[in-house]
Design an enzyme around this catalytic site. Structure first.
Site, PDB file in Angstrom:
ATOM      1  N   ASP A   1       0.833  -1.195   0.000  1.00 22.35           N
ATOM      2  CA  ASP A   1       0.000   0.000   0.000  1.00 22.35           C
ATOM      3  C   ASP A   1       0.874   1.254   0.000  1.00 22.35           C
ATOM      4  O   ASP A   1       1.866   1.340   0.722  1.00 22.35           O
ATOM      5  CB  ASP A   1      -0.900  -0.014   1.238  1.00 22.35           C
ATOM      6  CG  ASP A   1      -1.920   1.098   1.236  1.00 22.35           C
ATOM      7  OD1 ASP A   1      -2.738   1.149   0.303  1.00 22.35           O
ATOM      8  OD2 ASP A   1      -1.908   1.911   2.186  1.00 22.35           O
TER       9      ASP A   1
ATOM     10  N   GLU B   1      14.444 -15.499  -0.063  1.00 18.87           N
ATOM     11  CA  GLU B   1      14.812 -16.629   0.781  1.00 18.87           C
ATOM     12  C   GLU B   1      13.758 -17.737   0.759  1.00 18.87           C
ATOM     13  O   GLU B   1      14.028 -18.856   1.213  1.00 18.87           O
ATOM     14  CB  GLU B   1      15.005 -16.171   2.223  1.00 18.87           C
ATOM     15  CG  GLU B   1      16.145 -15.195   2.429  1.00 18.87           C
ATOM     16  CD  GLU B   1      16.217 -14.741   3.883  1.00 18.87           C
ATOM     17  OE1 GLU B   1      15.636 -15.440   4.750  1.00 18.87           O
ATOM     18  OE2 GLU B   1      16.826 -13.691   4.147  1.00 18.87           O
TER      19      GLU B   1
END
Length: 566
Positions: A227, A279
């Site tokens: 956002d 990751e």
């Protein structure tokens, strides 16, 4: 109490394994936005919730989308429909709990749907523990350093620190009362007064959001929609900005870039976030809500070591006209290709007038921020016809496309919503000048003859539904040839079969300026934005039209067709 993250990374389904570079799912995906409070209500309180969404997930699988994006469902006082977050690691009780979130993720993954969740990093709620601690700690404290507190101007600090204004109207600064009872410092809120902006020069803020991202990644989410991604960093010294504030700035050459939008420092934040999601297995995605212009500035957010996608707002605001559409498509594809990112395409979301309503006005019409019963009304039939044509044009473009809940039913804006039920802070903070976004957030109609049109088990809805929506309910359109729902479903199936999102666009010459004509793969796409009829190529095999029409005399106005032609 703040929930603890899972101890280990949640395994991703085999179908969601990490792809080779350049083959990631999000490069050509169709992603469906779910606005939780308006999608489906499981308990009859009139507000949608996570169990309601979970029960309706088969609809998304049947429709044929690849993923859903959930607007905020975190713990919140709901001053801005959940974009004022009080706890990023908890589900608000109005929507359910963490177990309900886990159930939703598990069911979505069973159905082959990935799940993207909103993250709100520009501001918190004023009820967040951090902000409450900042109020209690006083000026100069480490707690206040997490936010943008400043001393006021004037002899006694009675004036705001600068001239910035809130997106929702009014000043962007509010003065607090200090612990001793005296008038004190001011805090920045580019949005509602209950949404204080965080200070992203503070490493503590960076560390907290690193932790929040990992909390949800460990639970199995497939990515984040960020956002106000362009607003996190403010210019040093917070210089004055005296112009009318607009989310989509940059199209007016009179003004320089505002000191609170699209500052260079945001890019290092997103490099950090890129390293976090890298990751995790399964092509986790980061999507920017960045209201910047032109397309070349959007591409800065999706360089190889930053975010993966950014919403294409210049495309969203483009009128239904041939030349502007060709221009924005060309610019978007070129800008994204320059950084190896996919273009994205979107026509509606929870912040703008639904596109079936926008296109019910003639191009160039100045539309208000929210339409009320006493405003000029759209031509609903024309708007739906153009809206369906615009959607079929969009779904044929290379890249990723976003759909907003209910557009597959042809839902228009609720343009006669009573003013006394409006809840958007824009309506309140603009002194009732701008009606705001409630009209595009009305609960969905699922069953024509059921209470609340099947939104929930009772007749309660947090915003009233118009009577005209009974004819647009899902059960009134399913298995009806040529209905908006079935047209969306056919278009999505063809898009997948023809691999349109993975193709390359080649413009086709020889058509009038009002016609958008291009090839992608073996499919020729013709979108007629004009008033006349356009001949089809000899021997063309029609795959799909945006509305049922007789093509014997050519392609009529405000219709898009996909054909196979030499």
């Amino acid at each position: 109490m703040t929930a603890e993250p899972l101890e280990t990374h949640t395994a991703v389904p085999a179908a969601f394994a990490t792809s080779a570079p350049g083959q990631e799912w999000w490069r050509s995906a169709v992603i469906y936005q779910v606005y939780p409070r308006s999608f489906a209500d499981s308990d009859g309180d009139g507000i949608g919730d996570l169990p309601g969404i979970t029960a309706r997930l088969p609809h998304l699988a049947e429709l044929g989308v690849d993923a859903l994006w959930l607007s905020p469902f975190y713990s919140s006082p709901q001053a801005d429909a959940g974009y004022d977050v009080a706890d990023y690691r908890e589900v608000d009780p109005v929507f359910g709990d963490l177990a309900a979130a886990d159930d939703l993720l598990a069911r979505a993954h069973q159905l082959g749907l990935r799940v993207i969740v909103d993250i709100v990093p520009n501001h918190t709620s004023d009820e967040h523990a951090w902000f409450q601690a900042a109020l209690a700690a006083g000026p100069g404290s480490a707690e206040r350093a997490r936010y943008l507190f400043r001393d006021g101007l004037g002899e006694h600090g009675e004036l705001p620190p600068n001239s910035w204004r809130s997106v929702f109207g009014g000043p962007a600064w509010t003065r607090v009362t200090e612990p001793g009872g005296a008038p004190g410092q001011w805090y920045l809120h580019l949005f509602d007064v209950k949404q204080p902006d965080l200070d992203w020069t503070n490493p503590v803020v960076h560390a907290e959001f690193d932790s929040v991202l990992r909390f949800w990644l460990d639970r199995g989410v497939n990515g984040f929609r960020i956002d106000v991604a362009h607003g996190l960093v403010k210019a040093e010294g917070l210089p004055d900005w005296d112009h009318e504030l607009d989310l989509l700035e940059g199209g007016d050459s009179r003004f320089s870039r505002p000191p609170f939008w699209d500052q260079p420092g945001v890019h290092e934040i997103y490099r950090e976030w890129h390293r976090v999601v890298a990751e995790y297995a399964g092509d986790r995605v980061l999507v920017a809500e960045a209201w910047v212009y032109p397309a070349a500035r959007i591409s800065d957010y999706v360089r190889p070591d930053e975010l993966h996608q950014s919403f294409n707002f210049p495309y969203l605001v483009t009128p239904w006209q041939g030349a502007p559409l060709r221009e924005v498509i060309t610019e978007s594809l070129a800008a994204m290709a320059g950084v190896g990112a996919p273009a994205t395409w979107v026509l509606s979301n929870h912040d703008v007038l639904r596109h079936t309503t926008r296109f019910g006005f003639e191009p160039g019409t100045a539309l208000p921020n929210g339409i009320g019963a006493d405003d000029a009304q759209p031509d609903a039939e024309l708007g739906l016809r153009r809206g369906r044509a615009a959607t079929m044009l969009m779904l044929a473009l290379p890249g990723s496309a976003y759909l907003y809940q209910g557009e597959e039913l042809g839902l228009p804006e609720h343009t006669s919503l009573p003013d006394d039920v409006r809840q958007d802070p824009t309506w309140l903070r603009s002194s009732h000048e701008h009606r705001g976004r409630d009209g595009c957030r009305v609960p969905l109609p699922w069953s024509a003859d059921a209470p609340s049109y099947g939104f929930g088990p009772t007749s309660r809805t947090w915003l009233p539904q118009p009577a005209s929506w009974a004819a647009l309910a899902l059960d009134a359109q399913r298995a009806v040839p040529g209905s908006t729902y079935e047209t969306y479903r056919e278009a999505l199936a063809l898009r997948r079969a023809e691999r349109l999102g993975e193709g390359e666009l080649t413009w086709v010459e020889g058509y009038p300026a009002e016609v958008v004509a291009f090839r992608t793969g073996e499919v020729l796409v013709l979108a007629n934005t004009g008033t006349g009829t356009v001949p089809l190529p000899d021997g063309a095999q029609v795959l799909l039209t945006s509305v049922p029409v007789d093509l014997s005399q050519g392609l009529p106005a405000d219709v898009t067709v996909w054909v196979r032609a030499r």
